[in-house]
Design an enzyme around this catalytic site. Structure first.
Site, PDB file in Angstrom:
ATOM      1  N   SER A 152       0.771  -1.139   0.065  1.00  0.00           N
ATOM      2  CA  SER A 152       0.019   0.110   0.115  1.00  0.00           C
ATOM      3  C   SER A 152       1.122   1.243  -0.086  1.00  0.00           C
ATOM      4  O   SER A 152       1.912   1.220   0.544  1.00  0.00           O
ATOM      5  CB  SER A 152      -1.002  -0.115   1.505  1.00  0.00           C
ATOM      6  OG  SER A 152      -1.481   1.405   1.468  1.00  0.00           O
ATOM      7  N   TYR A 165      -2.084   0.537  10.693  1.00  0.00           N
ATOM      8  CA  TYR A 165      -2.027  -0.124   9.117  1.00  0.00           C
ATOM      9  C   TYR A 165      -0.717   0.311   8.752  1.00  0.00           C
ATOM     10  O   TYR A 165      -0.116  -0.380   8.051  1.00  0.00           O
ATOM     11  CB  TYR A 165      -3.216   0.605   8.544  1.00  0.00           C
ATOM     12  CG  TYR A 165      -3.386   0.043   7.125  1.00  0.00           C
ATOM     13  CD1 TYR A 165      -3.422  -1.175   6.971  1.00  0.00           C
ATOM     14  CD2 TYR A 165      -3.325   1.098   6.091  1.00  0.00           C
ATOM     15  CE1 TYR A 165      -3.620  -1.823   5.637  1.00  0.00           C
ATOM     16  CE2 TYR A 165      -3.491   0.532   4.839  1.00  0.00           C
ATOM     17  CZ  TYR A 165      -3.729  -0.948   4.729  1.00  0.00           C
ATOM     18  OH  TYR A 165      -3.824  -1.298   3.308  1.00  0.00           O
TER      19      TYR A 165
END
Length: 268
Positions: A152, A165
């Site tokens: 990501s 995250y």
């Protein structure tokens, strides 16, 4: 002119799928929806036999029937479950897409829930480790294995409310880089695709505990965020490059997102 005694350097296939470097078995984790399901479809269209794996048996069974693949129920955080997946895959594997992952919560570090952080690390990093360890022998045995880890842009920058995250996806990135160093000279390519804003049916909703309003607010006013098929197309392209080509990392964002913190929103 090249030396006539040397083998000609392989040339890149023409754009589009399938091409000359497709075929064999591909495993996609987290294939029950979103990027995983779209990737399974894209790889099947490229000529791979796709093993669709996730915890939700009904979803992967329907997907496997749709694309002519196989469904194997697997929890990537459970080594025994992963070992059963490896036994089902068999002795050779061409492509592994470590897609299983996800985000939970958006609290600041001061108020964050350690259990959410633990779960994110367990899936995004340790799950990737379990599956890679179990399937690496089969990838080697294929003579041209490809690992695509789905990271990501959160693995490249920090942002408020994203501590758990971003820490997990930084872990995905570093594991990918370490594998590439450790496996150099072996017939396995190590790649990462790192998407920015991707609107799928579940990612943001799961992150916010099922709160649809909060999930919708993430994409409010954003013209044309990425969709799962955009990322799947990139993964299929990576997986079908000639054997001598390694795509170390591929970062993709919607045009409206210049950086993690810089997003164009219409009317806002």
């Amino acid at each position: 002119m090249p030396d006539a005694a040397q083998s000609p350097r392989p040339t890149s296939p023409a754009p589009g799928y399938p091409d000359g470097n497709a075929g064999g078995i591909a495993v996609v984790t987290g294939a029950s929806g979103g990027i995983g399901a779209a990737t399974a479809r894209a790889l099947a269209a490229s000529g791979f036999e796709v093993v669709c794996t996730a915890r939700r048996t009904d979803r992967i069974a329907a997907l496997a029937e749709e694309i002519g693949g196989r469904a194997v129920t697997c929890d990537v955080t459970d080594p025994a479950s992963v070992a059963a997946l490896a036994a089902e895959v068999g002795p050779e594997l061409r492509v592994l897409v470590n897609n299983a992952g996800g985000a939970l919560g958006a609290d600041p570090v001061e108020d964050a829930d350690p259990e959410q952080w633990r779960t994110m690390y367990d899936v995004n990093v340790l799950g990737l480790l379990h599956v890679t360890q179990a399937l690496l022998p089969a990838l080697r045995a294929s003579g041209d294995g490809v690992i695509v880890n789905v990271g990501s842009t959160a693995g490249r920058a920090a942002y408020e409310g994203g501590g758990g995250y971003t820490a997990a996806k930084h872990g995905t990135k570093v594991v990918t880089e370490t594998l590439r160093l450790e496996l150099v000279g072996q017939p396995v390519r190590i790649c990462e695709v790192a998407p920015g804003m991707v609107r799928t049916e579940e990612f943001a909703k799961v992150r916010f505990g099922g709160d649809q309003a909060k999930a919708d607010a993430v994409y409010a006013g954003v013209p044309d965020p990425l969709v799962a098929e955009d990322v799947a197309d990139a993964i299929a392209w990576i997986a079908t490059r000639p054997a001598h080509v390694n795509i170390d990392e591929l970062v993709l964002r919607p045009r409206a997102q210049a950086a993690q913190h810089k997003v164009h929103r219409v009317g806002q």
